[in-house]
Design a protein around this motif. Structure first.
Motif, short mmCIF file in Angstrom:
data_model
loop_
_atom_site.label_atom_id
_atom_site.label_comp_id
_atom_site.label_asym_id
_atom_site.label_seq_id
_atom_site.Cartn_x
_atom_site.Cartn_y
_atom_site.Cartn_z
N ASP A 169 0.84 -0.79 -0.02
CA ASP A 169 -0.24 -0.36 0.66
C ASP A 169 0.84 1.23 0.35
OD1 ASP A 169 1.22 -0.19 1.93
OD2 ASP A 169 -1.02 0.15 3.69
N ARG A 170 2.06 1.10 -0.24
CA ARG A 170 2.98 2.39 -0.11
C ARG A 170 3.96 1.83 -1.37
NH1 ARG A 170 3.96 2.44 5.61
NH2 ARG A 170 2.07 1.91 5.76
N PRO A 171 5.04 3.11 -1.81
CA PRO A 171 6.55 3.02 -2.83
C PRO A 171 7.04 1.74 -2.11
CG PRO A 171 5.46 5.44 -2.27
CD PRO A 171 5.06 4.23 -1.18
N VAL A 172 7.34 1.03 -3.39
CA VAL A 172 8.38 -0.43 -2.55
C VAL A 172 9.41 -0.18 -3.76
CG1 VAL A 172 7.31 -1.36 -4.73
CG2 VAL A 172 8.29 -2.76 -3.59
N MET A 173 10.64 0.11 -2.88
CA MET A 173 12.14 0.13 -3.50
C MET A 173 13.00 -1.93 -3.84
SD MET A 173 13.43 2.56 -0.39
CE MET A 173 13.00 3.90 0.05
N VAL A 174 12.56 -1.85 -5.14
CA VAL A 174 13.50 -2.63 -5.47
C VAL A 174 15.16 -2.40 -5.57
CG1 VAL A 174 13.54 -4.87 -7.25
CG2 VAL A 174 11.41 -3.71 -6.96
N HIS A 175 16.13 -3.19 -5.17
CA HIS A 175 17.46 -2.72 -4.64
C HIS A 175 17.97 -4.02 -5.28
CE1 HIS A 175 18.11 -4.96 -1.10
NE2 HIS A 175 16.72 -4.48 -0.92
N ARG A 176 19.56 -3.74 -5.80
CA ARG A 176 20.14 -4.70 -6.61
C ARG A 176 19.88 -5.11 -7.48
NH1 ARG A 176 21.15 -4.47 -1.15
NH2 ARG A 176 23.49 -3.99 -0.61
N TYR A 177 19.55 -4.86 -8.97
CA TYR A 177 18.97 -5.48 -10.25
C TYR A 177 20.55 -5.73 -10.76
CZ TYR A 177 14.68 -3.08 -10.41
OH TYR A 177 13.41 -2.48 -10.43
N PRO A 178 20.56 -6.92 -11.74
CA PRO A 178 21.38 -7.57 -11.95
C PRO A 178 22.20 -6.41 -12.69
CG PRO A 178 19.96 -8.98 -12.98
CD PRO A 178 18.77 -7.65 -12.22
N ALA A 179 23.72 -6.14 -12.67
CA ALA A 179 24.51 -5.04 -13.24
C ALA A 179 24.11 -5.32 -14.34
CB ALA A 179 26.20 -5.47 -12.56
N ALA A 180 23.96 -6.59 -15.49
CA ALA A 180 24.04 -6.34 -16.80
C ALA A 180 23.28 -5.48 -17.46
CB ALA A 180 24.09 -7.82 -17.56
N ILE A 181 21.95 -5.55 -16.52
CA ILE A 181 20.83 -5.09 -17.56
C ILE A 181 20.97 -2.64 -16.30
CG2 ILE A 181 19.49 -6.44 -17.98
CD1 ILE A 181 18.19 -5.85 -15.43
N LYS A 182 21.76 -2.75 -15.79
CA LYS A 182 21.75 -1.12 -15.28
C LYS A 182 23.10 0.21 -16.03
CE LYS A 182 18.26 -1.07 -12.29
NZ LYS A 182 17.18 -0.35 -12.99
N ALA A 183 22.70 0.48 -15.34
CA ALA A 183 23.83 1.59 -16.32
C ALA A 183 25.26 2.02 -15.90
CB ALA A 183 23.58 2.98 -15.47
N PHE A 184 26.32 2.09 -17.02
CA PHE A 184 27.57 1.65 -16.31
C PHE A 184 28.37 2.43 -15.23
CE2 PHE A 184 30.04 5.49 -16.77
CZ PHE A 184 28.88 6.48 -17.64
N TYR A 185 27.42 2.80 -14.80
CA TYR A 185 27.89 3.95 -13.47
C TYR A 185 27.40 3.38 -12.02
CZ TYR A 185 23.68 5.99 -13.96
OH TYR A 185 22.25 6.15 -13.93
N MET A 186 27.43 2.05 -11.98
CA MET A 186 26.61 1.69 -11.04
C MET A 186 27.46 0.55 -10.04
SD MET A 186 23.18 1.26 -11.86
CE MET A 186 21.62 2.37 -12.45
N GLN A 187 27.77 1.02 -8.94
CA GLN A 187 29.06 0.08 -8.21
C GLN A 187 28.65 -1.35 -8.16
OE1 GLN A 187 31.59 1.31 -6.68
NE2 GLN A 187 31.66 -0.48 -4.84
N PRO A 188 28.88 -2.29 -8.21
CA PRO A 188 28.67 -3.52 -8.00
C PRO A 188 28.94 -3.94 -6.38
CG PRO A 188 31.05 -3.58 -9.30
CD PRO A 188 30.38 -2.62 -8.84
N ASP A 189 27.58 -5.02 -6.70
CA ASP A 189 27.19 -5.58 -4.85
C ASP A 189 28.94 -6.12 -4.69
OD1 ASP A 189 27.00 -5.93 -1.95
OD2 ASP A 189 24.54 -6.95 -3.53
N PRO A 190 29.51 -5.28 -3.26
CA PRO A 190 30.64 -6.08 -2.80
C PRO A 190 29.89 -7.86 -2.54
CG PRO A 190 29.76 -5.61 -1.40
CD PRO A 190 28.90 -4.67 -2.80
N LEU A 191 29.02 -8.12 -2.22
CA LEU A 191 28.83 -9.42 -1.60
C LEU A 191 28.20 -10.44 -2.95
CD1 LEU A 191 26.44 -9.48 1.68
CD2 LEU A 191 28.88 -9.28 1.04
#
Ligand code: 4AD
Ligand code: MG
Length: 497
Positions: free
Chosen positions: A380-402
């Protein structure tokens, strides 16, 4: 009745929005005729003045004949100066009515060429073709007023929480969000592009000033027709040195909460005109629900430490706690649900198996708009989806260290199927990694030399996001298309008026 012309009348000038302060008084109203009802010897003109609409009443017996005739002659959108007494009336939508005493006509719209938009139904193409006039109608005016508050509240949040506004250029030498949506132009013989996002520039101002934001028009040559995409839209973008992804999500949550609060505070009447179900907006401000059990905030994000703690091992240390003061500080604990991409995928998988969505979501792909709609419909409120596959995201995004296959990014999906309103991430802070990313994405290294400098001279973990104003207007006003969220929408097929 009034022997002085309304322009020289002693009656104070009032707006429709402020009539409550003038109950029982004689006022001057400057505006337009929106519509008129007639019933025998009674005229019921409805006036608008930009702040709202109000019904007047003109009994033939109560005014001089020439005043009655003048009101009767009014056509839709004729401009007028009205002298009237303000009367409280419980049956009136606004609670007030005007006893009209005199009307001065500034311009009478001729019967031979009437205002093209009547209160009856019109097709969307016709309305967009007459957008310069369509915006005068009550619903469109309400939307534009709410838009203004959303923009003001967004700036207010940052201005009162220690952010410095730094405006990036609009003419740029390079892409920020992929090369397929660039508007190219000729810059004295060299190619240049309209900005897709101020992000790269405000990363530099963040390293200069700490907490910054930008707010301005951005451009995407979107070659598809969708109800969520404009080619020119307004984006507000914060960027903060030393913020990690969790800090950024806290910021997004507090920021959205502030905007919704202000809209509910100032626009009950406008939301009613639009027919918006406000209980859906009130729910967003409510305390935590069990929904948040889904929250999968990684434990390591609780690590607090000096800035020199290894950002690449643990995610950047949290500095959000330093951001106290101002209207709202960053939200802790989180109230908006947070899901990883993997969790969102699993949710879609289950939904598909249960026959709740038509097409399966392919792991590794971005979410389509039906996917986003399904995910957001679970909360019932905005939802945050995080940690998408790096391959489909922008070049400047930090990879997840895990898990280096994932990016430390977040998309905020609005409730009720309004889709992505915010996209953001922690940024790559290593020079070597960023350089190889630029090369992998076939971006011209020369144009990014200055951007790479930020990783050479005192690089720090930093994060930011962009929020599209029009997406938020569409959501808060429950509009099914972004074309009504901006005074003059620019889309694939429209650059007029
Ligand atoms: O997700 P996007 O593409 O992210 C960026 O541009 C980042 N550089 C922002 C940042 O991290 N500073 O766009 C951000 C937001 C989207 O979530 C959406 O609200 C809006 O901008 N947006 C659009 N709005 C209308 N029409 C379009 N074509 C839009 N494209 C993006
Ligand atoms: Mg995005």
């Amino acid at each position: 009745m009034s022997d002085t012309s309304p322009l020289t009348s002693k009656a104070p000038i009032a707006t429709i929005a402020s009539l409550a302060q003038h109950e029982g008084e004689r006022i001057t109203l400057r505006g337009w005729l929106y519509n008129m009802r007639e019933s025998g010897k009674l005229l019921f003109p409805i006036f608008r003045d930009g702040t709202g609409t109000i019904q007047g009443i003109v009994p033939k017996a109560a005014v001089p004949p020439e005043v009655f005739d003048r009101v009767k002659s009014l056509t839709q959108e004729s401009s007028v100066i009205v002298t009237a007494r303000v009367r409280a009336d419980k049956r009136a939508p606004s609670g007030y009515e005007l006893d009209v005493e005199d009307v001065q006509i500034l311009q009478l719209v001729p019967d031979s060429d009437p205002f093209p938009i009547t209160p009856k139904e019109h097709g969307v193409d016709f309305l967009m073709e007459h957008r310069h006039l369509w915006i005068r109608t009550p619903r469109q005016s309400s939307i534009l007023r709410i838009r203004a508050t959303i923009m003001r509240a967004a700036q207010e949040y940052f201005d009162t929480n220690g952010f410095i506004r730094t405006d990036p250029p609009i003419l740029t030498p390079a892409a920020c969000e992929g090369t397929s949506t660039l508007f190219e132009l000729d810059y004295f013989g060299d190619p240049a592009y309209l900005t897709q996002s101020g992000q790269l520039y405000i990363e530099s101002t963040a390293l200069a000033l700490g907490k910054v934001y930008s707010f301005g028009p951005t451009f995407r040559a979107e070659k598809s027709k969708t109800r969520r995409h404009l080619t020119e839209f307004w984006m507000i973008e914060p960027e903060v040195a030393f913020y990690n992804l969790d800090d950024l999500m806290d910021l997004a949550e507090a920021f959205i909460t502030h905007i919704v609060t202000r809209v509910l505070e100032h626009h009950r009447a406008d939301l009613k005109v639009i027919g918006r179900d406000v209980t859906k907006l009130e729910a967003i401000l409510a305390p935590n629900t069990t929904n948040n059990e889904v929250s999968s905030r990684p434990e390591r994000s609780e690590v607090e430490g000096p800035a020199v703690a290894s950002a690449t091992e643990t995610g950047a240390p949290s500095f959000a706690s330093l951001a106290k003061g101002g209207i709202l500080t960053e939200a802790r604990p989180p109230r908006f649900p947070r899901l990883t991409y993997d969790e969102a995928h699993a949710m879609l998988d289950e939904a598909y198996k249960a026959g709740k969505i038509e097409n399966p979501h392919v792991y590794g792909d971005d979410f389509g708009s039906p996917d986003e709609t399904y995910i957001s419909s679970q909360f019932d409120r905005p939802v945050m989806v995080h940690r998408y596959p790096a391959a489909i995201k922008a070049f400047y995004m930090q990879p997840d260290p895990l898990d280096a296959s994932k990016a430390l990014c977040v998309d905020v999906l609005a409730p009720e199927g309004y889709g992505e309103i915010i996209g953001g991430s922690q940024r790559v802070d290593s020079y070597d990694l960023l350089k190889s990313r630029i090369e992998e994405h076939n971006l011209p290294l020369e144009a990014f030399k200055w951007y790479l400098d930020l990783r050479k001279y005192g690089s720090v973990p930093h994060s930011g996001f962009g929020m599209g104003i029009e997406r938020v207007v569409a959501w808060l006003c429950a509009l099914d298309h972004v074309r009504e969220t901006i005074p003059f929408a620019r889309t694939l097929n429209r650059i007029y008026p």
